[in-house]
Write a protein that holds these residues in place. Sequence first.
Motif, PDB file in Angstrom:
ATOM      1  N   ARG A  38       0.838  -1.199   0.000  1.00  0.00           N
ATOM      2  CA  ARG A  38       0.000   0.000   0.000  1.00  0.00           C
ATOM      3  C   ARG A  38       0.872   1.249   0.000  1.00  0.00           C
ATOM      4  NH1 ARG A  38      -1.794  -3.996   3.038  1.00  0.00           N
ATOM      5  NH2 ARG A  38      -3.820  -4.873   2.497  1.00  0.00           N
ATOM      6  N   GLU A  39       0.238   2.378  -0.244  1.00  0.00           N
ATOM      7  CA  GLU A  39       0.971   3.641  -0.350  1.00  0.00           C
ATOM      8  C   GLU A  39       1.784   3.940   0.901  1.00  0.00           C
ATOM      9  OE1 GLU A  39      -2.227   6.332  -1.362  1.00  0.00           O
ATOM     10  OE2 GLU A  39      -1.377   6.592  -3.368  1.00  0.00           O
ATOM     11  N   THR A  40       1.261   3.513   2.051  1.00  0.00           N
ATOM     12  CA  THR A  40       1.904   3.853   3.312  1.00  0.00           C
ATOM     13  C   THR A  40       3.076   2.930   3.642  1.00  0.00           C
ATOM     14  OG1 THR A  40       0.281   2.473   4.467  1.00  0.00           O
ATOM     15  CG2 THR A  40      -0.199   4.825   4.269  1.00  0.00           C
ATOM     16  N   ALA A  41       3.202   1.819   2.891  1.00  0.00           N
ATOM     17  CA  ALA A  41       4.251   0.848   3.208  1.00  0.00           C
ATOM     18  C   ALA A  41       5.618   1.355   2.747  1.00  0.00           C
ATOM     19  CB  ALA A  41       3.951  -0.487   2.558  1.00  0.00           C
ATOM     20  N   ASP A  42       6.635   1.055   3.533  1.00  0.00           N
ATOM     21  CA  ASP A  42       8.002   1.459   3.207  1.00  0.00           C
ATOM     22  C   ASP A  42       8.721   0.281   2.549  1.00  0.00           C
ATOM     23  OD1 ASP A  42      10.432   2.675   3.014  1.00  0.00           O
ATOM     24  OD2 ASP A  42      10.982   2.375   5.126  1.00  0.00           O
ATOM     25  N   VAL A  43       8.608   0.191   1.227  1.00  0.00           N
ATOM     26  CA  VAL A  43       9.235  -0.901   0.487  1.00  0.00           C
ATOM     27  C   VAL A  43      10.128  -0.302  -0.597  1.00  0.00           C
ATOM     28  CG1 VAL A  43       8.852  -2.905  -0.978  1.00  0.00           C
ATOM     29  CG2 VAL A  43       7.295  -2.435   0.908  1.00  0.00           C
ATOM     30  N   ARG A  44      11.394  -0.631  -0.571  1.00  0.00           N
ATOM     31  CA  ARG A  44      12.330  -0.152  -1.594  1.00  0.00           C
ATOM     32  C   ARG A  44      12.144  -0.950  -2.888  1.00  0.00           C
ATOM     33  NH1 ARG A  44      15.816  -1.444   2.405  1.00  0.00           N
ATOM     34  NH2 ARG A  44      16.891  -2.886   0.980  1.00  0.00           N
ATOM     35  N   GLU A  45      12.362  -0.301  -4.002  1.00  0.00           N
ATOM     36  CA  GLU A  45      12.190  -0.943  -5.299  1.00  0.00           C
ATOM     37  C   GLU A  45      13.169  -2.084  -5.525  1.00  0.00           C
ATOM     38  OE1 GLU A  45      12.159   1.770  -8.515  1.00  0.00           O
ATOM     39  OE2 GLU A  45      10.380   2.856  -7.815  1.00  0.00           O
ATOM     40  N   ASP A  46      14.283  -2.076  -4.765  1.00  0.00           N
ATOM     41  CA  ASP A  46      15.264  -3.128  -4.975  1.00  0.00           C
ATOM     42  C   ASP A  46      15.023  -4.360  -4.118  1.00  0.00           C
ATOM     43  OD1 ASP A  46      15.851  -2.069  -2.540  1.00  0.00           O
ATOM     44  OD2 ASP A  46      18.011  -1.847  -2.889  1.00  0.00           O
ATOM     45  N   MET A  47      13.873  -4.387  -3.406  1.00  0.00           N
ATOM     46  CA  MET A  47      13.591  -5.534  -2.547  1.00  0.00           C
ATOM     47  C   MET A  47      12.959  -6.684  -3.322  1.00  0.00           C
ATOM     48  SD  MET A  47      12.255  -3.635   0.917  1.00  0.00           S
ATOM     49  CE  MET A  47      12.035  -5.155   1.821  1.00  0.00           C
ATOM     50  N   LEU A  48      12.098  -6.366  -4.271  1.00  0.00           N
ATOM     51  CA  LEU A  48      11.398  -7.375  -5.050  1.00  0.00           C
ATOM     52  C   LEU A  48      11.578  -7.071  -6.540  1.00  0.00           C
ATOM     53  CD1 LEU A  48       8.069  -7.562  -2.996  1.00  0.00           C
ATOM     54  CD2 LEU A  48       9.900  -9.243  -2.971  1.00  0.00           C
ATOM     55  N   GLU A  49      12.021  -8.039  -7.295  1.00  0.00           N
ATOM     56  CA  GLU A  49      12.255  -7.855  -8.725  1.00  0.00           C
ATOM     57  C   GLU A  49      11.251  -8.683  -9.526  1.00  0.00           C
ATOM     58  OE1 GLU A  49      15.692  -8.465 -12.154  1.00  0.00           O
ATOM     59  OE2 GLU A  49      16.109  -9.004 -10.068  1.00  0.00           O
ATOM     60  N   PRO A  50      10.272  -8.044 -10.187  1.00  0.00           N
ATOM     61  CA  PRO A  50       9.272  -8.792 -10.956  1.00  0.00           C
ATOM     62  C   PRO A  50       9.758  -9.142 -12.353  1.00  0.00           C
ATOM     63  CG  PRO A  50       8.735  -6.461 -10.979  1.00  0.00           C
ATOM     64  CD  PRO A  50       9.967  -6.603 -10.120  1.00  0.00           C
ATOM     65  N   GLU A  51       9.355 -10.308 -12.812  1.00  0.00           N
ATOM     66  CA  GLU A  51       9.667 -10.714 -14.183  1.00  0.00           C
ATOM     67  C   GLU A  51       8.798  -9.959 -15.177  1.00  0.00           C
ATOM     68  OE1 GLU A  51       9.115 -14.760 -16.820  1.00  0.00           O
ATOM     69  OE2 GLU A  51       9.944 -14.980 -14.798  1.00  0.00           O
ATOM     70  N   GLN A  52       7.562  -9.664 -14.781  1.00  0.00           N
ATOM     71  CA  GLN A  52       6.625  -8.926 -15.644  1.00  0.00           C
ATOM     72  C   GLN A  52       5.987  -7.816 -14.830  1.00  0.00           C
ATOM     73  OE1 GLN A  52       3.298 -11.278 -17.006  1.00  0.00           O
ATOM     74  NE2 GLN A  52       2.406  -9.634 -18.225  1.00  0.00           N
ATOM     75  N   VAL A  53       5.795  -6.658 -15.449  1.00  0.00           N
ATOM     76  CA  VAL A  53       5.173  -5.525 -14.783  1.00  0.00           C
ATOM     77  C   VAL A  53       3.976  -5.056 -15.609  1.00  0.00           C
ATOM     78  CG1 VAL A  53       5.458  -3.172 -13.922  1.00  0.00           C
ATOM     79  CG2 VAL A  53       7.350  -4.802 -13.749  1.00  0.00           C
ATOM     80  N   ILE A  54       2.848  -4.868 -14.931  1.00  0.00           N
ATOM     81  CA  ILE A  54       1.649  -4.311 -15.574  1.00  0.00           C
ATOM     82  C   ILE A  54       1.341  -2.984 -14.891  1.00  0.00           C
ATOM     83  CG2 ILE A  54      -0.835  -4.599 -15.952  1.00  0.00           C
ATOM     84  CD1 ILE A  54      -0.382  -7.597 -16.018  1.00  0.00           C
ATOM     85  N   ASP A  55       1.174  -1.956 -15.685  1.00  0.00           N
ATOM     86  CA  ASP A  55       0.812  -0.651 -15.133  1.00  0.00           C
ATOM     87  C   ASP A  55      -0.691  -0.637 -14.872  1.00  0.00           C
ATOM     88  OD1 ASP A  55       0.497   1.952 -14.384  1.00  0.00           O
ATOM     89  OD2 ASP A  55       1.189   2.834 -16.272  1.00  0.00           O
ATOM     90  N   GLY A  56      -1.044  -0.596 -13.604  1.00  0.00           N
ATOM     91  CA  GLY A  56      -2.459  -0.631 -13.231  1.00  0.00           C
ATOM     92  C   GLY A  56      -3.077   0.742 -13.087  1.00  0.00           C
ATOM     93  N   THR A  57      -2.382   1.777 -13.488  1.00  0.00           N
ATOM     94  CA  THR A  57      -2.927   3.131 -13.392  1.00  0.00           C
ATOM     95  C   THR A  57      -4.216   3.233 -14.202  1.00  0.00           C
ATOM     96  OG1 THR A  57      -0.676   4.023 -13.181  1.00  0.00           O
ATOM     97  CG2 THR A  57      -2.439   5.580 -13.752  1.00  0.00           C
ATOM     98  N   GLY A  58      -5.245   3.740 -13.560  1.00  0.00           N
ATOM     99  CA  GLY A  58      -6.540   3.873 -14.247  1.00  0.00           C
ATOM    100  C   GLY A  58      -7.392   2.624 -14.188  1.00  0.00           C
ATOM    101  N   TYR A  59      -6.907   1.602 -13.453  1.00  0.00           N
ATOM    102  CA  TYR A  59      -7.658   0.348 -13.337  1.00  0.00           C
ATOM    103  C   TYR A  59      -8.028   0.069 -11.881  1.00  0.00           C
ATOM    104  CZ  TYR A  59      -6.321  -0.949 -18.101  1.00  0.00           C
ATOM    105  OH  TYR A  59      -6.157  -0.996 -19.455  1.00  0.00           O
ATOM    106  N   ARG A  60      -9.137  -0.598 -11.716  1.00  0.00           N
ATOM    107  CA  ARG A  60      -9.487  -1.203 -10.437  1.00  0.00           C
ATOM    108  C   ARG A  60      -9.199  -2.703 -10.535  1.00  0.00           C
ATOM    109  NH1 ARG A  60     -14.808   1.697  -7.627  1.00  0.00           N
ATOM    110  NH2 ARG A  60     -13.581   3.441  -6.794  1.00  0.00           N
ATOM    111  N   MET A  61      -8.619  -3.236  -9.483  1.00  0.00           N
ATOM    112  CA  MET A  61      -8.224  -4.645  -9.442  1.00  0.00           C
ATOM    113  C   MET A  61      -9.156  -5.360  -8.480  1.00  0.00           C
ATOM    114  SD  MET A  61      -4.416  -6.065  -8.587  1.00  0.00           S
ATOM    115  CE  MET A  61      -3.964  -7.795  -8.739  1.00  0.00           C
ATOM    116  N   LEU A  62      -9.957  -6.272  -9.027  1.00  0.00           N
ATOM    117  CA  LEU A  62     -10.953  -7.006  -8.239  1.00  0.00           C
ATOM    118  C   LEU A  62     -10.588  -8.481  -8.182  1.00  0.00           C
ATOM    119  CD1 LEU A  62     -12.489  -4.402  -9.228  1.00  0.00           C
ATOM    120  CD2 LEU A  62     -14.549  -5.809  -9.369  1.00  0.00           C
ATOM    121  N   PRO A  63     -10.972  -9.179  -7.123  1.00  0.00           N
ATOM    122  CA  PRO A  63     -10.801 -10.635  -7.134  1.00  0.00           C
ATOM    123  C   PRO A  63     -11.605 -11.251  -8.281  1.00  0.00           C
ATOM    124  CG  PRO A  63     -11.483  -9.838  -4.959  1.00  0.00           C
ATOM    125  CD  PRO A  63     -11.661  -8.715  -5.906  1.00  0.00           C
TER     126      PRO A  63
END
Length: 579
Positions: A38-63
């Motif tokens: 979440r926005e409030t979480a302190d996570v550095r970009e170098d902690m997790l490296e994804p193989e694929q990235v999807i830009d979710g800007t403008g989307y709602r993510m539902l189960p």
Amino acid sequence: MEKVDLLVKNAEVYNSYLKKFETADVYVLGGRIYYVCRETADVREDMLEPEQVIDGTGYRMLPGFVDIHMHIESSMMTPVSFGRRAAGCGVTTLVSEPHEIANVAGVQGIHEMINGAKDAPIDIYYGIPSSVPSTNSRLETTGGVIGFEEMKHLMGEDGVVCVGEVMNYRQIIRGDELEITKFLDHLKEEDPQAVIEGHCPTLTGLDLAKFLYRGIDGDHTEHTLEELKDRFAGGMFVELQEKMLRQEVLDHIITNRLYEHCCFVTDDTMADELMEHGQLNYVVQKAVALGFPLEEAVYCASYTPARRMNLRDRGAIAPGKKADFQLIRTEECSGFQPEYVFKDGKEIFCRGEVSDQAGGHMFPESFYDSLHLPDITCDKFVPAKGLKGERAAVRVIQVQDGCTQTSEIHREMKVKDGCLQWEESGCMLAAVFERHGKNGNIGYGFVTGDCIRKGAAATTYFHDHHNLLVIGSNVEDMLAAAHRIIELKGGICTAENGKITAELALPVAGILSEEPADEIGRMLSGVRKSLITLGYRHYNPIMSLCTLGLPVSPALKLTDCGLVDVVRAETVPLILTTV
């Protein structure tokens, strides 16, 4: 740096536990949600490296949506074909109850549906049919029978998650010794946590309590508001299909915050409606349009149904849960038309890239030769012979728009040479031919109300026994329709002036097609339009026609055994009196 498979970045993510949307980054690993940042979480970009990235800007993510009460056979499609269509509607899990094919082909039919689901892009689980036949052999003839031993065997099959809808509710509350009651007693001892689905229209008070006492604590059928209140108060889980989305029903749930005790389901979705409207997403969209809070609607389409079926690994976007989700453009969220759908972290749908394919599962050869009928001739459409007098009072099934339940009315008809002159009565003649090769029964009845007024229709897709129904205003058209269905080896068609006007072939067990989904939808849409042209005035003429033989849905229905008084659970004579 830790590697993950997928990152959906900067989406508005639905939190099932808080029932709200939060801007977050979602990481996926091994087909499951790994971390929701979440926005409030302190996570550095170098902690997790994804193989694929999807830009979710403008989307709602539902189960991914979870539909726990439905029948794939109602679409007339194979499991793979239906699964592809459901995926495009944001549905990632189905619980199908295959009692339709079980009524034709017994346990083998169930196994074929289970096997046929293995190549589907979504998870398809099954509820074991508990009422095959839906009543008994005195009221209907089926091709298959599911008894106590078959139920015990099926309950242990991979992919079986519940006992399907228990439909012979009138007999159960009377305490009749049935195969299903023996099985329920068995479950009480061996598997007391088993999920048991019900079917109990109109039951209230003590009768409803007797049903619940048996452990049958879910219901999806159509009810008045008072009946619904009785169910909620008694602890019954309520599954809301489209025809239950009435304002007073939704208002009661909202006012009393009953969201934990209900979910949305589809029950039956015809192929043309699936093409035009969608699947579970359409029901959810309609509920929201009627004032059901959007966040609660998502909850009741994902979290509560998953929990009901003990599928606790899905229904939420949270660590450890299956990465089953849909991305919907924020401005279109209330329409529930997904842009992308993912199953186990893999994309299974992208809007605009749907390929229309055939079902992809071949059934045993015997399934393509399931109509065992004698030659149908004109004399088979004489409902009564040797009558005395000049007039006769008869029972008539009255079709009513707005529901699949019918009512019984009485009409007077002329008698000439011992035969009813029904063509002059304003009623349609209906005949049901036993087609499983068991006894050659023919049941006769009359139908009026919001049904066809001219021509004829015929179908082997005829709940739940799936014998051959022929209904019409004249014998010529009825013969044409009956003969065409036999040529097609099963299906549904209409006729007028001695010619076939619309048809859909269903050669697999007389109830399924292996054609591409769009083709099935197109052909069925033609049948629907033809029924309307012939006079049908019903919100769902296909379903109305095909449930005229369902002897567990009030009040008067027609099977190969004759007219069935559903409340009394017995056959009743067509002719009341003659004068």
